[in-house]
Design a protein around this motif. Structure first.
Motif, mmCIF file in Angstrom:
data_model
loop_
_atom_site.group_PDB
_atom_site.id
_atom_site.type_symbol
_atom_site.label_atom_id
_atom_site.label_comp_id
_atom_site.label_asym_id
_atom_site.label_seq_id
_atom_site.Cartn_x
_atom_site.Cartn_y
_atom_site.Cartn_z
ATOM 1 N N ASP A 10 0.729 -1.247 -0.075
ATOM 2 C CA ASP A 10 -0.165 0.032 0.104
ATOM 3 C C ASP A 10 0.841 1.061 -0.025
ATOM 4 O OD1 ASP A 10 -2.480 -1.277 0.135
ATOM 5 O OD2 ASP A 10 -2.387 -1.609 2.154
ATOM 6 N N LEU A 11 2.183 1.085 0.141
ATOM 7 C CA LEU A 11 3.141 2.304 0.294
ATOM 8 C C LEU A 11 4.374 1.863 -0.474
ATOM 9 C CD1 LEU A 11 3.569 5.104 1.125
ATOM 10 C CD2 LEU A 11 4.421 4.238 3.264
ATOM 11 N N PRO A 12 4.306 2.383 -1.753
ATOM 12 C CA PRO A 12 5.722 1.961 -2.458
ATOM 13 C C PRO A 12 7.008 2.566 -1.932
ATOM 14 C CG PRO A 12 4.426 3.681 -3.630
ATOM 15 C CD PRO A 12 3.637 3.263 -2.455
ATOM 16 N N ILE A 13 8.027 1.936 -2.092
ATOM 17 C CA ILE A 13 9.359 2.224 -1.736
ATOM 18 C C ILE A 13 10.344 2.388 -2.923
ATOM 19 C CG2 ILE A 13 9.051 1.980 0.684
ATOM 20 C CD1 ILE A 13 11.129 -0.491 0.084
ATOM 21 N N VAL A 14 11.478 3.148 -2.912
ATOM 22 C CA VAL A 14 12.399 3.119 -4.113
ATOM 23 C C VAL A 14 13.715 2.809 -3.322
ATOM 24 C CG1 VAL A 14 13.799 4.498 -5.830
ATOM 25 C CG2 VAL A 14 11.272 4.654 -5.381
ATOM 26 N N LYS A 15 14.262 1.707 -3.726
ATOM 27 C CA LYS A 15 15.431 1.399 -3.105
ATOM 28 C C LYS A 15 16.674 2.108 -3.863
ATOM 29 C CE LYS A 15 15.724 -2.134 -0.439
ATOM 30 N NZ LYS A 15 16.170 -1.809 1.001
ATOM 31 N N VAL A 16 17.694 2.891 -3.105
ATOM 32 C CA VAL A 16 18.611 3.545 -3.687
ATOM 33 C C VAL A 16 19.951 3.050 -2.985
ATOM 34 C CG1 VAL A 16 19.759 5.576 -4.275
ATOM 35 C CG2 VAL A 16 17.290 5.487 -4.492
ATOM 36 N N GLY A 17 20.967 2.272 -3.492
ATOM 37 C CA GLY A 17 21.777 1.884 -2.466
ATOM 38 C C GLY A 17 21.307 0.978 -1.471
ATOM 39 N N GLY A 18 21.702 1.278 -0.308
ATOM 40 C CA GLY A 18 20.954 0.637 0.834
ATOM 41 C C GLY A 18 19.889 1.200 1.432
ATOM 42 N N ARG A 19 19.427 2.301 0.790
ATOM 43 C CA ARG A 19 18.460 3.108 1.447
ATOM 44 C C ARG A 19 17.024 2.749 0.834
ATOM 45 N NH1 ARG A 19 19.381 9.047 2.694
ATOM 46 N NH2 ARG A 19 17.499 8.644 3.824
ATOM 47 N N SER A 20 16.003 2.978 1.563
ATOM 48 C CA SER A 20 14.602 2.769 1.119
ATOM 49 C C SER A 20 13.932 4.051 1.322
ATOM 50 C CB SER A 20 13.716 1.720 2.151
ATOM 51 O OG SER A 20 14.448 0.255 2.198
ATOM 52 N N LEU A 21 13.557 4.559 0.345
ATOM 53 C CA LEU A 21 12.984 5.939 0.296
ATOM 54 C C LEU A 21 11.608 5.858 -0.160
ATOM 55 C CD1 LEU A 21 15.926 7.796 -1.350
ATOM 56 C CD2 LEU A 21 15.293 7.697 0.913
ATOM 57 N N ILE A 22 10.570 6.747 0.210
ATOM 58 C CA ILE A 22 9.166 6.760 -0.080
ATOM 59 C C ILE A 22 9.095 8.133 -0.907
ATOM 60 C CG2 ILE A 22 6.957 6.950 1.040
ATOM 61 C CD1 ILE A 22 8.177 5.391 3.479
ATOM 62 N N PRO A 23 8.633 7.736 -1.988
ATOM 63 C CA PRO A 23 8.286 9.084 -2.757
ATOM 64 C C PRO A 23 7.151 9.889 -2.098
ATOM 65 C CG PRO A 23 8.295 7.294 -4.108
ATOM 66 C CD PRO A 23 8.335 6.624 -2.879
ATOM 67 N N SER A 24 7.261 11.258 -1.908
ATOM 68 C CA SER A 24 6.339 12.136 -1.370
ATOM 69 C C SER A 24 5.146 11.945 -2.124
ATOM 70 C CB SER A 24 6.820 13.501 -1.367
ATOM 71 O OG SER A 24 7.036 14.099 -2.581
ATOM 72 N N SER A 25 4.889 11.655 -3.331
ATOM 73 C CA SER A 25 3.421 11.724 -3.974
ATOM 74 C C SER A 25 2.849 10.401 -3.329
ATOM 75 C CB SER A 25 3.693 11.732 -5.494
ATOM 76 O OG SER A 25 4.608 10.337 -5.629
ATOM 77 N N ALA A 26 3.643 9.369 -2.906
ATOM 78 C CA ALA A 26 3.214 8.093 -2.249
ATOM 79 C C ALA A 26 2.469 8.374 -1.073
ATOM 80 C CB ALA A 26 4.092 6.982 -2.207
ATOM 81 N N LEU A 27 3.187 9.203 -0.005
ATOM 82 C CA LEU A 27 2.583 9.589 1.101
ATOM 83 C C LEU A 27 1.319 10.542 1.021
ATOM 84 C CD1 LEU A 27 6.030 10.466 3.059
ATOM 85 C CD2 LEU A 27 4.251 8.528 3.421
ATOM 86 N N ILE A 28 1.471 11.393 0.088
ATOM 87 C CA ILE A 28 0.277 12.484 -0.103
ATOM 88 C C ILE A 28 -0.777 11.603 -0.575
ATOM 89 C CG2 ILE A 28 -0.784 14.171 -1.716
ATOM 90 C CD1 ILE A 28 2.099 15.398 -1.487
ATOM 91 N N GLU A 29 -0.469 10.569 -1.693
ATOM 92 C CA GLU A 29 -1.908 9.692 -1.975
ATOM 93 C C GLU A 29 -2.332 8.909 -0.861
ATOM 94 O OE1 GLU A 29 -0.922 7.169 -5.484
ATOM 95 O OE2 GLU A 29 -0.019 9.359 -6.277
ATOM 96 N N LEU A 30 -1.660 8.253 -0.114
ATOM 97 C CA LEU A 30 -2.025 7.480 0.960
ATOM 98 C C LEU A 30 -3.106 8.297 2.098
ATOM 99 C CD1 LEU A 30 -1.714 4.955 2.876
ATOM 100 C CD2 LEU A 30 -0.007 6.085 4.119
ATOM 101 N N LEU A 31 -2.432 9.438 2.474
ATOM 102 C CA LEU A 31 -3.206 10.377 3.376
ATOM 103 C C LEU A 31 -4.443 10.964 2.723
ATOM 104 C CD1 LEU A 31 -0.403 11.929 5.118
ATOM 105 C CD2 LEU A 31 -1.613 10.100 5.932
ATOM 106 N N ALA A 32 -4.513 11.232 1.325
ATOM 107 C CA ALA A 32 -5.579 11.944 0.671
ATOM 108 C C ALA A 32 -6.914 10.510 0.365
ATOM 109 C CB ALA A 32 -5.277 12.335 -0.453
ATOM 110 N N ALA A 33 -6.384 9.471 0.376
ATOM 111 C CA ALA A 33 -7.263 8.342 -0.038
ATOM 112 C C ALA A 33 -8.361 8.038 1.196
ATOM 113 C CB ALA A 33 -6.581 7.077 -0.219
#
Length: 62
Positions: A36-59
């Protein structure tokens, strides 16, 4: 020079997402594991796109 308060974040670390949304770390990880919340792996980091957080909270929630 641009200060940190003027920089638009396009992705958040897990810790930053917890702070930004006031959701618990456990809830963030649960949403990620359930797909329900996508992440992007960059190197060893997991990042959550800000658009995904906005969509989650707006749904609409059940």
């Amino acid at each position: 020079m641009v200060s940190n308060s003027e920089v638009l974040k396009i992705a958040y670390s897990i810790r930053e997402a917890v702070e930004a949304t006031s959701l618990s770390r456990t809830t963030i990880y649960k949403l990620i594991s359930e797909g329900d919340l996508p992440i992007v792996k960059v190197g060893g980091r997991s990042l959550i796109p800000s658009s995904a957080l906005i969509e989650l909270l707006a749904a609409p929630q059940n």
